[in-house]
Design a protein around this motif. Structure first.
Motif, PDB file in Angstrom:
ATOM      1  N   UNK A 117     -15.067 -17.119 -16.479  1.00 53.42           N
ATOM      2  CA  UNK A 117     -15.115 -16.123 -17.541  1.00 53.42           C
ATOM      3  C   UNK A 117     -14.227 -14.929 -17.249  1.00 53.42           C
ATOM      4  N   UNK A 118     -14.170 -14.506 -15.974  1.00 52.28           N
ATOM      5  CA  UNK A 118     -13.304 -13.394 -15.622  1.00 52.28           C
ATOM      6  C   UNK A 118     -11.835 -13.716 -15.838  1.00 52.28           C
ATOM      7  N   UNK A 119     -11.432 -14.922 -15.432  1.00 55.06           N
ATOM      8  CA  UNK A 119     -10.041 -15.332 -15.639  1.00 55.06           C
ATOM      9  C   UNK A 119      -9.710 -15.427 -17.124  1.00 55.06           C
ATOM     10  N   UNK A 120     -10.641 -15.960 -17.894  1.00 60.20           N
ATOM     11  CA  UNK A 120     -10.422 -16.085 -19.337  1.00 60.20           C
ATOM     12  C   UNK A 120     -10.354 -14.721 -19.997  1.00 60.20           C
ATOM     13  N   UNK A 121     -11.231 -13.814 -19.595  1.00 55.67           N
ATOM     14  CA  UNK A 121     -11.215 -12.461 -20.145  1.00 55.67           C
ATOM     15  C   UNK A 121      -9.879 -11.780 -19.884  1.00 55.67           C
ATOM     16  N   UNK A 122      -9.390 -11.881 -18.644  1.00 56.39           N
ATOM     17  CA  UNK A 122      -8.111 -11.251 -18.303  1.00 56.39           C
ATOM     18  C   UNK A 122      -6.976 -11.804 -19.148  1.00 56.39           C
ATOM     19  N   UNK A 123      -7.018 -13.112 -19.442  1.00 59.14           N
ATOM     20  CA  UNK A 123      -5.975 -13.721 -20.260  1.00 59.14           C
ATOM     21  C   UNK A 123      -6.039 -13.257 -21.708  1.00 59.14           C
ATOM     22  N   UNK A 317      -0.771 -10.278 -10.027  1.00 64.07           N
ATOM     23  CA  UNK A 317      -0.555 -11.729 -10.004  1.00 64.07           C
ATOM     24  C   UNK A 317      -0.141 -12.205 -11.389  1.00 64.07           C
ATOM     25  N   UNK A 318       0.499 -13.365 -11.487  1.00 63.58           N
ATOM     26  CA  UNK A 318       0.755 -13.962 -12.798  1.00 63.58           C
ATOM     27  C   UNK A 318      -0.537 -14.508 -13.394  1.00 63.58           C
ATOM     28  N   UNK A 319      -0.503 -14.809 -14.686  1.00 61.22           N
ATOM     29  CA  UNK A 319      -1.707 -15.265 -15.388  1.00 61.22           C
ATOM     30  C   UNK A 319      -2.297 -16.518 -14.771  1.00 61.22           C
ATOM     31  N   UNK A 320      -1.460 -17.377 -14.187  1.00 59.73           N
ATOM     32  CA  UNK A 320      -1.953 -18.619 -13.603  1.00 59.73           C
ATOM     33  C   UNK A 320      -2.889 -18.387 -12.433  1.00 59.73           C
ATOM     34  N   UNK A 323      -7.744 -16.830 -11.962  1.00 59.88           N
ATOM     35  CA  UNK A 323      -8.952 -17.427 -11.395  1.00 59.88           C
ATOM     36  C   UNK A 323      -9.116 -17.080  -9.931  1.00 59.88           C
ATOM     37  N   UNK A 324      -8.033 -17.070  -9.181  1.00 66.52           N
ATOM     38  CA  UNK A 324      -8.081 -16.697  -7.772  1.00 66.52           C
ATOM     39  C   UNK A 324      -8.519 -15.246  -7.612  1.00 66.52           C
ATOM     40  N   UNK A 325      -7.961 -14.355  -8.429  1.00 67.80           N
ATOM     41  CA  UNK A 325      -8.361 -12.946  -8.388  1.00 67.80           C
ATOM     42  C   UNK A 325      -9.846 -12.804  -8.701  1.00 67.80           C
ATOM     43  N   UNK A 326     -10.305 -13.490  -9.743  1.00 69.42           N
ATOM     44  CA  UNK A 326     -11.713 -13.399 -10.132  1.00 69.42           C
ATOM     45  C   UNK A 326     -12.622 -13.874  -9.004  1.00 69.42           C
ATOM     46  N   UNK A 327     -12.226 -14.959  -8.319  1.00 66.48           N
ATOM     47  CA  UNK A 327     -13.035 -15.483  -7.216  1.00 66.48           C
ATOM     48  C   UNK A 327     -13.078 -14.504  -6.048  1.00 66.48           C
ATOM     49  N   UNK A 328     -11.929 -13.938  -5.672  1.00 61.84           N
ATOM     50  CA  UNK A 328     -11.886 -13.006  -4.547  1.00 61.84           C
ATOM     51  C   UNK A 328     -12.695 -11.753  -4.851  1.00 61.84           C
ATOM     52  N   UNK A 329     -12.531 -11.207  -6.047  1.00 64.20           N
ATOM     53  CA  UNK A 329     -13.231  -9.967  -6.395  1.00 64.20           C
ATOM     54  C   UNK A 329     -14.743 -10.191  -6.465  1.00 64.20           C
ATOM     55  N   UNK A 330     -15.166 -11.255  -7.134  1.00 65.09           N
ATOM     56  CA  UNK A 330     -16.603 -11.534  -7.217  1.00 65.09           C
ATOM     57  C   UNK A 330     -17.194 -11.857  -5.855  1.00 65.09           C
TER      58      UNK A 330
END
Length: 395
Positions: A117-123, A317-320, A323-330
Motif C-alpha cells: 500500500x505504501x508503494x502504491x500510494x507513493x506512485x 529512488x525511482x518509482x520501481x 516497495x523497497x523504501x516502504x519495506x525499509x521504512x516500515x
C-alpha cells in the motif's frame, strides 16, 4: 498546482482506513483473550508473534511486489489481516496456540498491506506534492488508529470478543473490493535493486535510522509511561497518551506542507530536537503538567520525522523501488518500537523510569548528528548546482 485528491487516491484511502481498523481494533483485545485462556505471558506471546511476523513479512514483500505487483499483494495482505480472525470464533479459539497463530498470520497480512500500500500510494502522488500527500494519507489512517484501539478494548469487555473478531475480519475484506479499481501502474515494474541492496544504500539507511531512533522512544512511551507516572495523578497517563498521537498527526500534516516547499532535510533537525527534548521532559514523572507537555512536544517531533523521512526516501529512488523504501521504512518503525520497549524493560529494573527515559533521550543524540549531516549534504548539493560567479579583473 498538481491535483492531489484524485479518484485513485480516494480509493486507496479506503484500504488505508480498513487496514488500520483491521490491525488496531483487536490489538489489545486478542492479548486479553489469550490471557483469559492462559496466563499474562500468553498475552505477551500473542502480540509478540504479531510483531515478529510483521517484520518478517516486510522483509520479503519487495520480492513479492516484483513478481505480483502492488494490487495483488495489497489484496492478499488485507485478506490475511482480516479473515484469520474468524478462526477464533470456532472451538479452536479457546487454545492459546490458535490465538498466537492467528496473530502471526495477521502480522504477515499487515506487512503485505502496508508495504504494498505504501508503494502504491507513493506512485499515486504527484512528486511536487508527495510530502503533503503522505501527510494526508497519514491523517486519514491516523483517525481510525486513534479510535479503533480503545473501541476494540471497550467492545470486547462490553459486547464480547465475537463482535471484535467479526469486525476485524469484515472491514479489511470489504476493502478488497476497491483494490481492482486502482490504477494498473501500481508501483512500477520489477525493481532494479532488492531489499539487501536498499539496505546498503546510505541515502536510504540514514533517514530510516533517524526515524528508528524516535520510533524506539515512541515504543517506550506507549509501553512504560502509564507505569512511570503511577497513581499519583490518574489523569496524567491518559492525557499524555492522547496528546502524543494528536500532536503527531498535526506534526505530520505540517511537515508535509512545509517539506514540499522548503525541502524535507530542513525538517530533520527540528524533528529530532523536539523528540529528544520531549522525551527528556517526560523523565520528570512527578510533574504531571511537564509529562503532558513533554508528550505534546515528543509527538510533534515524531510526526515531523514520520513524514519527512518517508518523503525523503521516496524522493531518492525511482518509482520501481518504492516497495523497497516502504519495506525499509516500515521495518525501521516496527523494529524501533520493539527494540525500545525491550531495552527499557531490561534497563528500568536497574535505573528506575526517570533515568531510563533520560537514557532514551540521550540515545537520540546520534540521530541528531545524522540529521545535521543530511542538512549539510543538501546545502552542499545546492552550492554545487549554483552557477559560479564570474570575476572580472580590471586593469
Amino acid at each position: 498546482m498538481t491535483p492531489l485528491l484524485t479518484r485513485a487516491l480516494v480509493l486507496r484511502l479506503v484500504s488505508v482506513v480498513a487496514g488500520a481498523i483491521g490491525f488496531y481494533l483487536p490489538l489489545a483485545a486478542l492479548p486479553m483473550l489469550a490471557a483469559d485462556h492462559g496466563t499474562a505471558a500468553a498475552a505477551g506471546l500473542a502480540n509478540g508473534a504479531l510483531l515478529v511476523f510483521t517484520v518478517a513479512g516486510e522483509l520479503v514483500t519487495p520480492r513479492l511486489l516484483a513478481r505480483l505487483g502492488c494490487r495483488w499483494v495489497l489484496a492478499v495482505g488485507l485478506v490475511l489481516l482480516g479473515l484469520p480472525a474468524l478462526v477464533l470464533l470456532t472451538p479452536a479459539g479457546s487454545y492459546v496456540v490458535a490465538i498466537v497463530a492467528v496473530n502471526a498470520v495477521r502480522g504477515i497480512g499487515f506487512a503485505l498491506s502496508v508495504v504494498a500500500g505504501g508503494a502504491l500510494t507513493a506512485a499515486l502522488l504527484p512528486a511536487d506534492r508527495r510530502g503533503e500527500g503522505l501527510a494526508l494519507v497519514g491523517l486519514v489512517g491516523g483517525v481510525p488508529t486513534l479510535l479503533a484501539l480503545p473501541f476494540g478494548t471497550w467492545a470486547a469487555a462490553h459486547w464480547g470478543y465475537g463482535v471484535v473478531l467479526v469486525l476485524t475480519a469484515v472491514v479489511p475484506l470489504v476493502a478488497v473490493a476497491t483494490v481492482p479499481a486502482l490504477p494498473a501502474r501500481d508501483g512500477g515494474s520489477e525493481p532494479s535493486h532488492g531489499l539487501v541492496a536498499g539496505l546498503r544504500n546510505a541515502a536510504l539507511v540514514r533517514p530510516a535510522a533517524i526515524f528508528a531512533s524516535t520510533a524506539a522512544a515512541a515504543g517506550v512511551v506507549v509501553t512504560y509511561l502509564p507505569l512511570a507516572v503511577g497513581d499519583h495523578a490518574a489523569w496524567v497517563a491518559p492525557a499524555a497518551l492522547l496528546a502524543q498521537p494528536a500532536t503527531s498527526t498535526a506534526g505530520r500534516w505540517c511537515s508535509g506542507r512545509l517539506g514540499d516547499r522548503r525541502g524535507q532535510t530542513r525538517l530533520l533537525v527540528p524533528g529530532v530536537l523536539m523528540s529528544l527534548v520531549g522525551m527528556a521532559a517526560m523523565a520528570l514523572t512527578a510533574s504531571g503538567p511537564v509529562v503532558v507537555g513533554g508528550a505534546l512536544l515528543f509527538g510533534a517531533g515524531f510526526g515531523v520525522l514520520q513524514n519527512a523521512t518517508l518523503a525523503l526516501m521516496y524522493a531518492r529512488v525511482p518509482a520501481a523501488e518504492y516497495g523497497t523504501v516502504s519495506a525499509i521504512w516500515n521495518g525501521a518503525y516496527d523494529l524501533g518500537m520493539g527494540a525500545g520497549a525491550l531495552a527499557v524493560g531490561v534497563l528500568v529494573t536497574a535505573t528506575g523510569f526517570s533515568a531510563a527515559f533520560l537514557v532514551v533521550a540521550a540515545a537520540m543524540l546520534p540521530a541528531l548528528g545524522m540529521a545535521r549531516g543530511e542538512s549539510g549534504r543538501r546545502s552542499a548539493a545546492r552550492a554545487q548546482r549554483s552557477p559560479q560567479p564570474a570575476y572580472v579583473v580590471s586593469s
